[in-house]
Design a protein around this motif. Structure first.
Motif, PDB file in Angstrom:
ATOM      1  N   HIS A   1       0.854  -1.169   0.000  1.00 28.78           N
ATOM      2  CA  HIS A   1       0.000   0.000   0.000  1.00 28.78           C
ATOM      3  C   HIS A   1       0.898   1.229   0.000  1.00 28.78           C
ATOM      4  CE1 HIS A   1      -3.546   2.393   0.837  1.00 28.78           C
ATOM      5  NE2 HIS A   1      -2.870   3.027   1.753  1.00 28.78           N
ATOM      6  N   PHE A   2       0.645   2.146  -0.940  1.00 27.13           N
ATOM      7  CA  PHE A   2       1.471   3.346  -1.058  1.00 27.13           C
ATOM      8  C   PHE A   2       0.681   4.574  -0.610  1.00 27.13           C
ATOM      9  CE2 PHE A   2       2.964   0.310  -4.186  1.00 27.13           C
ATOM     10  CZ  PHE A   2       4.335   0.335  -4.008  1.00 27.13           C
ATOM     11  N   TYR A   3       1.373   5.525  -0.045  1.00 26.42           N
ATOM     12  CA  TYR A   3       0.708   6.766   0.359  1.00 26.42           C
ATOM     13  C   TYR A   3       1.698   7.920   0.282  1.00 26.42           C
ATOM     14  CZ  TYR A   3       2.907   5.441   4.832  1.00 26.42           C
ATOM     15  OH  TYR A   3       3.796   5.063   5.808  1.00 26.42           O
ATOM     16  N   MET A   4       1.169   9.111   0.146  1.00 26.09           N
ATOM     17  CA  MET A   4       2.000  10.312   0.153  1.00 26.09           C
ATOM     18  C   MET A   4       1.298  11.340   1.026  1.00 26.09           C
ATOM     19  SD  MET A   4       3.932  12.178  -3.018  1.00 26.09           S
ATOM     20  CE  MET A   4       2.630  13.161  -3.722  1.00 26.09           C
ATOM     21  N   ILE A   5       2.043  11.960   1.909  1.00 29.64           N
ATOM     22  CA  ILE A   5       1.475  12.913   2.860  1.00 29.64           C
ATOM     23  C   ILE A   5       2.222  14.230   2.762  1.00 29.64           C
ATOM     24  CG2 ILE A   5       1.103  13.439   5.301  1.00 29.64           C
ATOM     25  CD1 ILE A   5       0.949  10.399   5.778  1.00 29.64           C
ATOM     26  N   THR A   6       1.477  15.294   2.605  1.00 29.32           N
ATOM     27  CA  THR A   6       2.032  16.639   2.717  1.00 29.32           C
ATOM     28  C   THR A   6       1.426  17.262   3.962  1.00 29.32           C
ATOM     29  OG1 THR A   6       2.195  16.836   0.312  1.00 29.32           O
ATOM     30  CG2 THR A   6       2.318  18.870   1.592  1.00 29.32           C
ATOM     31  N   LYS A   7       2.241  17.580   4.923  1.00 25.86           N
ATOM     32  CA  LYS A   7       1.720  18.104   6.185  1.00 25.86           C
ATOM     33  C   LYS A   7       2.364  19.446   6.510  1.00 25.86           C
ATOM     34  CE  LYS A   7       4.940  15.958   9.478  1.00 25.86           C
ATOM     35  NZ  LYS A   7       5.315  17.197  10.156  1.00 25.86           N
ATOM     36  N   LYS A   8       1.707  20.185   7.364  1.00 22.14           N
ATOM     37  CA  LYS A   8       2.253  21.463   7.796  1.00 22.14           C
ATOM     38  C   LYS A   8       3.405  21.231   8.761  1.00 22.14           C
ATOM     39  CE  LYS A   8      -2.056  24.092   7.378  1.00 22.14           C
ATOM     40  NZ  LYS A   8      -3.077  24.886   8.118  1.00 22.14           N
ATOM     41  N   THR A  99       9.314  13.228  -8.053  1.00 23.08           N
ATOM     42  CA  THR A  99       8.567  14.256  -7.316  1.00 23.08           C
ATOM     43  C   THR A  99       7.076  13.990  -7.188  1.00 23.08           C
ATOM     44  OG1 THR A  99       8.323  15.539  -9.359  1.00 23.08           O
ATOM     45  CG2 THR A  99      10.201  16.069  -7.932  1.00 23.08           C
ATOM     46  N   ASP A 100       6.487  13.246  -8.135  1.00 24.13           N
ATOM     47  CA  ASP A 100       5.041  13.025  -8.000  1.00 24.13           C
ATOM     48  C   ASP A 100       4.753  11.578  -7.591  1.00 24.13           C
ATOM     49  OD1 ASP A 100       4.926  11.392 -10.285  1.00 24.13           O
ATOM     50  OD2 ASP A 100       4.472  13.076 -11.588  1.00 24.13           O
ATOM     51  N   PHE A 101       3.554  11.350  -7.115  1.00 25.53           N
ATOM     52  CA  PHE A 101       3.171  10.084  -6.501  1.00 25.53           C
ATOM     53  C   PHE A 101       3.297   8.889  -7.448  1.00 25.53           C
ATOM     54  CE2 PHE A 101      -0.264   7.217  -4.793  1.00 25.53           C
ATOM     55  CZ  PHE A 101       0.435   6.818  -3.670  1.00 25.53           C
ATOM     56  N   PRO A 102       2.691   8.935  -8.657  1.00 26.54           N
ATOM     57  CA  PRO A 102       2.801   7.771  -9.548  1.00 26.54           C
ATOM     58  C   PRO A 102       4.245   7.418  -9.897  1.00 26.54           C
ATOM     59  CG  PRO A 102       1.080   9.253 -10.316  1.00 26.54           C
ATOM     60  CD  PRO A 102       1.827   9.983  -9.244  1.00 26.54           C
ATOM     61  N   ASP A 103       5.082   8.438 -10.118  1.00 30.29           N
ATOM     62  CA  ASP A 103       6.485   8.163 -10.447  1.00 30.29           C
ATOM     63  C   ASP A 103       7.212   7.487  -9.286  1.00 30.29           C
ATOM     64  OD1 ASP A 103       6.293   9.161 -12.966  1.00 30.29           O
ATOM     65  OD2 ASP A 103       7.226  11.106 -12.526  1.00 30.29           O
ATOM     66  N   VAL A 105       5.827   5.600  -6.953  1.00 31.28           N
ATOM     67  CA  VAL A 105       5.306   4.230  -6.844  1.00 31.28           C
ATOM     68  C   VAL A 105       5.968   3.325  -7.874  1.00 31.28           C
ATOM     69  CG1 VAL A 105       3.266   2.771  -7.122  1.00 31.28           C
ATOM     70  CG2 VAL A 105       3.091   4.935  -5.851  1.00 31.28           C
ATOM     71  N   ARG A 106       5.973   3.773  -9.133  1.00 30.62           N
ATOM     72  CA  ARG A 106       6.554   2.959 -10.215  1.00 30.62           C
ATOM     73  C   ARG A 106       8.036   2.688  -9.965  1.00 30.62           C
ATOM     74  NH1 ARG A 106       2.824   5.892 -13.672  1.00 30.62           N
ATOM     75  NH2 ARG A 106       4.325   7.597 -13.830  1.00 30.62           N
ATOM     76  N   PHE A 107       8.751   3.723  -9.510  1.00 31.03           N
ATOM     77  CA  PHE A 107      10.190   3.564  -9.295  1.00 31.03           C
ATOM     78  C   PHE A 107      10.451   2.588  -8.155  1.00 31.03           C
ATOM     79  CE2 PHE A 107      14.416   4.501  -7.771  1.00 31.03           C
ATOM     80  CZ  PHE A 107      15.133   4.645  -8.948  1.00 31.03           C
TER      81      PHE A 107
END
Length: 227
Positions: A1-8, A99-103, A105-107
């Motif tokens: 399971h993959f996730y990306m979080i941008t938080k303050k 820099t982006d989520f799909p890239d 994940v694929r990498f």
């Protein structure tokens, strides 16, 4: 399971028990840091080195990631530098450039697929552990240790010993964690029934037991979480 979080910056993340190992890549001004996280057994509010851009990989509960040179039981509630415990041919620097989520994940999948997985010996401790984890996972934690013993042909005591040796805690706690995660999904997906109704369907004795587990593992009641 993959996730990306941008938080303050300065806002902590609440880490809760999930029975899983996470790889977390934190992108910071001075580069990327790679971490391996073990499951906590109680809620922890974590600034995570105050990073604001996090990319995570969560493995299935009870699964030991291919190539990882540290045991699950030695990771409980802890975080270590992934590069210290992972094959040197994994291209961490290549992941830094994504820099982006799909890239990302694929990498990660491309690099992870290169690693050689050693299959457990048939009828060995590791094989039994994987079988028991799979049974618990497929029932959302709604299975008795006596049922596991009957299905595998091993004694309750031996199953507990193997699970403790591999995971660092009992199969009962693993069942409780997976049941809680399932309850969180019910709330996340807008299940509108009263807690007492869905708690029973998840195998809780009553609403009070469900609330106790939420407080123990999540740090709040189901009502507070939903709010």
């Amino acid at each position: 399971h993959f996730y990306m979080i941008t938080k303050k910056k300065g806002v902590p993340l609440r880490m809760i028990p999930n029975g899983s190992i996470d790889f977390i890549f934190s992108y910071e001004p001075d580069g990327m840091k790679a971490w391996v996280n073990g499951t906590p057994l109680s809620p922890v509010d974590d600034l995570f080195t105050d990073s604001t851009d996090l990319f995570g990989v969560r493995f299935m509960p009870g699964t030991h990631p291919t190539g990882l040179a540290i045991r699950q039981k030695d990771l409980i509630g802890l975080r270590f530098s992934l590069e210290d415990y992972y094959p040197k041919n994994f291209d961490f620097q290549g992941l830094l450039g994504k820099t982006d989520f799909p890239d990302r994940v694929r990498f990660f999948i491309k690099e992870y697929s290169k690693l050689k997985k050693d299959e457990p010996e048939p009828f060995g401790m590791e094989s039994l552990f994987e079988t028991v984890c799979d049974m618990i996972y497929k029932t959302d934690g709604q299975i008795r240790i006596s049922d596991l013993a009957e299905k595998t042909g091993y004694s309750d005591r031996y199953i507990r010993k193997v699970f403790q040796e591999e995971m660092g805690f009992s199969p009962k706690i693993f069942c409780n964690i997976l049941r809680l995660q399932r309850a969180i999904e019910f709330i996340n997906y807008g299940f509108d029934e009263k807690t007492a109704d869905w708690a029973a369907s998840l195998g809780y004795y009553d609403q009070a037991q469900c609330i106790r587990d939420f407080r123990k593992y999540l740090g709040m009641t189901p009502r507070q979480y939903k709010k």
